[in-house]
Design a protein around this motif. Structure first.
Motif, PDB file in Angstrom:
ATOM      1  N   GLY A 191       0.676  -1.273   0.193  1.00 23.88           N
ATOM      2  CA  GLY A 191      -0.442  -0.275  -0.409  1.00 23.88           C
ATOM      3  C   GLY A 191       0.883   0.980   0.000  1.00 23.88           C
ATOM      4  N   PHE A 192       0.027   2.023  -0.149  1.00 17.38           N
ATOM      5  CA  PHE A 192       1.358   3.353  -0.111  1.00 17.38           C
ATOM      6  C   PHE A 192       0.059   4.921  -0.090  1.00 17.38           C
ATOM      7  N   GLY A 201       7.867  22.928   4.228  1.00 17.26           N
ATOM      8  CA  GLY A 201       7.516  23.197   5.003  1.00 17.26           C
ATOM      9  C   GLY A 201       7.431  21.789   5.321  1.00 17.26           C
ATOM     10  N   ALA A 202       7.246  20.823   6.635  1.00 17.13           N
ATOM     11  CA  ALA A 202       7.285  19.976   6.750  1.00 17.13           C
ATOM     12  C   ALA A 202       6.414  18.914   6.117  1.00 17.13           C
ATOM     13  N   PRO A 203       6.713  17.681   5.614  1.00 14.52           N
ATOM     14  CA  PRO A 203       5.749  16.709   4.491  1.00 14.52           C
ATOM     15  C   PRO A 203       3.954  16.572   5.987  1.00 14.52           C
ATOM     16  N   VAL A 204       3.404  16.760   5.311  1.00 15.80           N
ATOM     17  CA  VAL A 204       2.242  16.214   6.105  1.00 15.80           C
ATOM     18  C   VAL A 204       0.984  15.203   5.390  1.00 15.80           C
ATOM     19  N   LYS A 205       0.826  13.803   5.868  1.00 11.67           N
ATOM     20  CA  LYS A 205       1.025  12.514   5.544  1.00 11.67           C
ATOM     21  C   LYS A 205      -1.557  13.301   5.025  1.00 11.67           C
ATOM     22  N   LEU A 206      -1.730  13.031   3.995  1.00  9.58           N
ATOM     23  CA  LEU A 206      -2.760  12.842   3.652  1.00  9.58           C
ATOM     24  C   LEU A 206      -3.273  12.110   3.427  1.00  9.58           C
ATOM     25  N   ASN A 207      -3.411  10.745   3.241  1.00 13.47           N
ATOM     26  CA  ASN A 207      -4.655  10.260   3.276  1.00 13.47           C
ATOM     27  C   ASN A 207      -4.623   9.563   4.858  1.00 13.47           C
ATOM     28  N   SER A 208      -6.408   9.457   4.907  1.00 14.61           N
ATOM     29  CA  SER A 208      -6.092   8.920   5.685  1.00 14.61           C
ATOM     30  C   SER A 208      -6.190   7.371   6.738  1.00 14.61           C
ATOM     31  N   SER A 209      -6.421   6.407   5.410  1.00 14.46           N
ATOM     32  CA  SER A 209      -5.366   5.238   5.767  1.00 14.46           C
ATOM     33  C   SER A 209      -4.640   4.950   3.890  1.00 14.46           C
ATOM     34  N   VAL A 210      -4.197   4.067   4.865  1.00 18.81           N
ATOM     35  CA  VAL A 210      -3.299   2.715   2.997  1.00 18.81           C
ATOM     36  C   VAL A 210      -3.836   2.639   2.358  1.00 18.81           C
ATOM     37  N   LEU A 211      -3.665   3.566   1.079  1.00 17.79           N
ATOM     38  CA  LEU A 211      -4.462   3.510  -0.217  1.00 17.79           C
ATOM     39  C   LEU A 211      -3.251   2.098  -0.484  1.00 17.79           C
ATOM     40  N   ALA A 229       5.548  19.620  -2.746  1.00 15.95           N
ATOM     41  CA  ALA A 229       5.865  19.046  -3.494  1.00 15.95           C
ATOM     42  C   ALA A 229       5.606  17.361  -2.996  1.00 15.95           C
ATOM     43  N   TYR A 230       5.313  16.319  -3.852  1.00 14.89           N
ATOM     44  CA  TYR A 230       5.481  14.974  -3.384  1.00 14.89           C
ATOM     45  C   TYR A 230       5.130  13.656  -3.374  1.00 14.89           C
ATOM     46  N   HIS A 231       5.027  13.274  -2.299  1.00 14.04           N
ATOM     47  CA  HIS A 231       5.685  12.308  -2.308  1.00 14.04           C
ATOM     48  C   HIS A 231       5.235  10.818  -2.009  1.00 14.04           C
ATOM     49  N   VAL A 232       5.461   9.923  -1.863  1.00 19.48           N
ATOM     50  CA  VAL A 232       4.872   8.324  -1.519  1.00 19.48           C
ATOM     51  C   VAL A 232       5.387   7.868  -0.591  1.00 19.48           C
ATOM     52  N   ARG A 233       5.048   7.052   0.279  1.00 19.95           N
ATOM     53  CA  ARG A 233       5.809   6.312   1.176  1.00 19.95           C
ATOM     54  C   ARG A 233       5.312   5.219   1.100  1.00 19.95           C
ATOM     55  N   PRO A 234       5.858   3.865   0.309  1.00 11.55           N
ATOM     56  CA  PRO A 234       5.161   2.538   0.235  1.00 11.55           C
ATOM     57  C   PRO A 234       4.642   1.786   1.731  1.00 11.55           C
ATOM     58  N   VAL A 235       3.591   0.763   1.701  1.00 14.30           N
ATOM     59  CA  VAL A 235       3.473   0.232   3.417  1.00 14.30           C
ATOM     60  C   VAL A 235       3.324  -1.293   3.113  1.00 14.30           C
ATOM     61  N   ILE A 236       4.364  -2.166   3.567  1.00 15.10           N
ATOM     62  CA  ILE A 236       4.261  -3.242   3.463  1.00 15.10           C
ATOM     63  C   ILE A 236       3.876  -4.325   4.922  1.00 15.10           C
ATOM     64  N   VAL A 239       4.165  -1.639   7.973  1.00 15.46           N
ATOM     65  CA  VAL A 239       4.794  -1.280   8.070  1.00 15.46           C
ATOM     66  C   VAL A 239       5.512   0.115   7.054  1.00 15.46           C
ATOM     67  N   GLU A 240       5.747   0.948   7.011  1.00 18.94           N
ATOM     68  CA  GLU A 240       6.206   2.532   6.106  1.00 18.94           C
ATOM     69  C   GLU A 240       7.415   2.212   6.057  1.00 18.94           C
ATOM     70  N   GLN A 241       7.945   2.476   4.315  1.00 16.37           N
ATOM     71  CA  GLN A 241       9.023   1.784   3.755  1.00 16.37           C
ATOM     72  C   GLN A 241       9.672   3.307   3.779  1.00 16.37           C
ATOM     73  N   ALA A 242      10.560   3.567   3.082  1.00 14.27           N
ATOM     74  CA  ALA A 242      11.538   4.868   3.113  1.00 14.27           C
ATOM     75  C   ALA A 242      10.718   5.924   1.837  1.00 14.27           C
ATOM     76  N   PRO A 243      10.576   6.814   1.525  1.00 19.42           N
ATOM     77  CA  PRO A 243       9.969   7.831   0.855  1.00 19.42           C
ATOM     78  C   PRO A 243      10.755   7.938  -0.401  1.00 19.42           C
ATOM     79  N   SER A 244      10.235   7.720  -1.680  1.00 18.53           N
ATOM     80  CA  SER A 244      10.029   8.131  -2.896  1.00 18.53           C
ATOM     81  C   SER A 244      11.120   9.337  -3.090  1.00 18.53           C
ATOM     82  N   GLY A 245      11.220   9.626  -4.225  1.00 20.04           N
ATOM     83  CA  GLY A 245      11.591  11.009  -4.273  1.00 20.04           C
ATOM     84  C   GLY A 245      10.374  12.105  -4.390  1.00 20.04           C
ATOM     85  N   ALA A 246      10.624  13.053  -4.654  1.00 15.31           N
ATOM     86  CA  ALA A 246       9.567  14.223  -5.099  1.00 15.31           C
ATOM     87  C   ALA A 246       8.979  14.673  -6.088  1.00 15.31           C
ATOM     88  N   PHE A 247       8.197  15.286  -6.472  1.00 15.69           N
ATOM     89  CA  PHE A 247       8.073  16.231  -7.380  1.00 15.69           C
ATOM     90  C   PHE A 247       7.456  17.203  -7.159  1.00 15.69           C
TER      91      PHE A 247
END
Length: 750
Positions: A191-192, A201-211, A229-236, A239-247
């Motif tokens: 998931g993501f 500013g500091a990154p803020v998570k946008l989704n309330s539950s894992v996508l 600037a947007y990035h995603v973090r995989p969830v396996i 457990v949240e994984q390392a962040p992706s690159g940002a756009f």
């Protein structure tokens, strides 16, 4: 004389094959043991070129005939053993290797060498590796054994280790669509989470539950007057994984489905290629400049200029058929491609060169004969040559050869450069030569060469490199014939009446039928054939459409799933000149060979496909066929309201966003491929001044979840091919009612 057969072996010239071994992960250096130093039940011969060392083991023709090596392992465990061999026979020469059966299939000729790799348990110290024939034919010729203690045999083809490719576009005045890649080897339950940083500013998570659905997210809460600037973090497994690159979406960004990449000013652009030149997991850009002399330029994904290659004085003759020895990208030719050919995690640029080409590092290639041609592998970051090799001179007396380049995994593991090369014999017919090449990081070696000669093997304007029999190894196809991955002829379609044509495709057109199918059209067919549909593995014909009207000439054709009422894909073409005065041949369901629209004049214009809006039907890249009326756009066929080819409802008009087509007014884009975001495709066009790439990327959300098309072997191969641009396809059925695609048999590079 022609003989019809499911698998026809051609009289082809085949040169030595060198196959490099790329075990996965970091391992100790392999140790080579030459067969001439082993115990050989037979003779050590040297009459077939391409071997390593001073010879190879030619065993007696007997069951049990063997070659036996003594190898040393530093410790007990598992070792990777790679055995280089040649089998010029027509059947496998199976053998046991310490009890494990290995097929040793035919390589096409005794001077064509291949490698079989397996794992064996070993003890610390000296070990015996015995290769023993299991049939009366004896062994294949054995050249050497590479032994790597603790190694793991490579499995799956080596493909790019891509990042998430995060991209964000302003989809309305109040919302942003963020999309990212699902990778080919991501675990099924991944998931993501999506994060946004506003104004640094500091990154803020946008989704309330894992996508866990489609890999896209609509952000309707952003302050769009500031940069986001947007990035995603995989969830396996929670457990949240390392962040992706940002756009980063700039402040007050326009509402547009576009990413803009700045370029240096320069001449017209015909083609754009992508590859990960710098090893960061994201695609960079290589493009041509149709100046005189011609040039090739490379840019990072953010538009940072890297280098330029000047193709020299032998690129000033840009005749479509008989041009200069270093001319690229004219007619249906290219002579350039981009791929990570040595699997080190960074892409190289392959280019056909001749005397006078100035490389990206400022050095100039020289040769006293302006007609002699070479293939150069360029460093993706510098444009400097890393290896060069001469083009075979079989047809040199007829002048330099134009080329089309592509990449496939002919052995199922390692990428090979495939070169289609052609020149005219006087003012009449054409010579045709195919070659395959392996680049190992510091050397470029020809694996095989195929000469058409006088064989009846029709070619067209585009090559397909795809695994047609499902064994993991790619074949090389033309519109009228198919080569095996070892350079031998698999089949010809000439016995079925196939001649030259302008368009053809291979994919899973009918998901209810096993394997892949091909669809092609015919130009100026003497017996009235317009188009045809066949089994891509064997070449057996399924159906053909013909006309009794004089002058049968299907100038364009297309295959895609555009009608959800019928299982599988549709095909359509027209008869006549490439304009709207031609006669549509009707919209057919391929599987049933029945019209899906009774009025045969109601069909889309058959040009190119683009997956865009997020449903499983394919949208279409359309353009006015006459230069004075260009109007490039994305359209979507509506089966409930069928329309004339010029009136199919549009979804995007490219000129509204300051984009033109290739060369400024071509019917073609410079590239359509999945290069950013989720599985849907981007359309890459230049600005009118050719100082910007205008990359159209979808602004439509979707629940459809598919791994990136760039990790599908067939599709990624198609991204390396140009010629007359034609749509790429995956090797599974992608369309309405599709099944979950299988996990690709790949391994990441780097």
């Amino acid at each position: 004389m022609r003989r019809r057969a499911a698998f026809l072996v051609a009289a082809a010239t085949v040169l030595p094959l060198t196959v490099a071994v790329f075990p996965l992960g970091a391992h100790a250096q392999a140790t080579r043991y030459e067969a001439e130093n082993a115990s050989c039940d037979g003779t050590i011969d040297s009459n077939h070129p391409g071997f390593s060392g001073s010879g190879f083991c030619n065993s007696t023709n007997a069951t049990g005939a063997a070659v036996q090596f003594t190898v040393n392992a530093p410790s007990a465990g598992t070792a990777t053993v790679s055995i280089r061999y040649a089998n010029g026979g027509t059947t496998d020469r199976p053998a046991t290797v310490n009890g494990t059966t290995v097929a040793f299939p035919g390589t096409g000729a005794w001077n064509t060498w291949a490698t079989s790799t397996l794992s064996l348990p070993v003890n610390a110290g000296a070990n015996t590796v015995r290769v023993a024939a299991t049939t009366a034919a004896g062994l294949a010729n054995i050249d050497y054994l590479d032994f790597e203690a603790g190694g793991t045999p490579p499995t799956g083809r080596r493909m790019e280790s891509l990042g998430r490719g995060v991209v964000a576009v302003r989809s309305s005045s109040t919302s942003v669509l963020v999309t990212w890649r699902l990778l080919g080897l991501d675990p099924a339950g991944i998931g993501f989470n999506v994060y946004r940083s506003t104004a640094g500013g500091a990154p803020v998570k946008l989704n309330s539950s894992v996508l866990t659905g489609g890999t896209n997210y609509v952000d309707s809460s952003a302050n769009l007057s500031q940069a986001n600037a947007y990035h995603v973090r995989p969830v396996i497994d929670g457990v949240e994984q390392a962040p992706s690159g940002a756009f980063t979406l700039t402040a007050n960004h326009a509402v547009e489905p576009v990413v803009r990449v700045p370029l240096r000013s320069g001449g017209a652009i015909k083609f754009v290629w992508v590859g990960d030149l710098d090893g960061d997991g994201e695609y960079d850009y290589v493009l041509d400049r149709q100046t005189s002399p011609q040039t090739i330029e490379a840019y990072r994904g953010n538009g940072q200029f890297l280098w330029s290659v000047n193709m020299g004085p032998n690129s000033t003759n840009q005749n479509n058929i008989e041009g200069g020895s270093s001319t690229i990208d004219v007619g249906h030719n290219d002579g350039v491609t981009v791929y990570d050919l040595d699997s080190d995690g960074r892409a190289e640029v392959a280019v056909r060169i001749a005397n006078g080409v100035r490389f990206g590092n400022g050095t100039t290639f020289t040769n006293s004969d302006n007609n002699r041609q070479f293939i150069a592998i360029l460093d993706g970051m510098t444009g400097a040559p890393r290896a060069t090799a001469p083009v075979p001179t079989d047809y040199l007396s007829d002048g330099p050869m134009y080329a089309r380049f592509g990449v496939g995994h002919l052995d199922g593991i390692n990428p090979s450069l495939v070169a289609y090369m052609k020149n005219r014999i006087g003012s009449g017919s054409f010579n045709l030569m195919y070659t395959a090449w392996r680049f190992t990081g510091n050397s470029l070696t020809m694996q095989w060469k195929f000469l058409r000669g006088n064989q009846n093997l029709p070619d067209g304007h585009n090559t397909r490199i795809i695994d047609v029999d499902g064994d993991g190894r790619d074949e090389v196809g033309e519109i009228g014939f198919m080569l095996n991955g070892n350079g031998t002829l698999r089949y010809s379609l000439a016995p079925h009446g196939i001649v030259h044509g302008d368009r053809w495709f291979i994919t899973d057109i009918d998901p209810a039928r096993p394997g892949l199918e091909g669809y092609g059209i015919q130009q100026d067919h003497p017996s009235g054939m317009l188009d045809y549909y066949y089994d891509a593995d064997t070449g057996s014909m399924i159906w053909q459409h013909r006309t009794n009207a004089p002058g049968a000439d299907a100038g364009r054709g297309m295959v895609a799933d555009i009608d959800p009422r019928h299982a599988g894909m549709e095909t359509w073409s027209f008869n006549g000149e490439v304009n709207y005065t031609s006669t549509p041949n009707g919209l057919y369901n391929a599987a049933t060979n029945r019209l899906v629209e009774p009025n045969t004049r109601k069909q889309p214009w058959p040009h190119m496909g683009v997956w865009w809006d997020g449903d499983l039907l394919r949208e279409l890249f359309s353009n006015e066929p006459t230069p004075d009326n260009r109007d490039a756009r994305i359209v979507k066929w509506d089966p409930a309201n069928p329309s004339d080819p010029w009136a199919v409802p549009r979804q995007v008009t490219f000129s509204q966003y300051g984009a033109v087509t290739a060369l400024g007014n071509s019917v073609y884009p410079t590239l359509i491929a999945d290069i950013l975001g989720d599985w849907r495709e981007e359309v890459v066009l230049p600005s009118p001044e050719f100082d910007e790439l205008v990359i159209f990327t979808t602004d439509r959300a979707t629940n459809t979840r598919l791994y990136t098309l760039a990790h599908n072997p067939a599709y990624r191969n198609s991204m390396t091919l140009k010629g007359y641009l034609q749509s790429g396809n995956v090797d599974y059925f992608l369309g309405n009612g599709m099944a979950q695609p299988p996990r690709p048999d790949i391994a990441y590079t780097g």
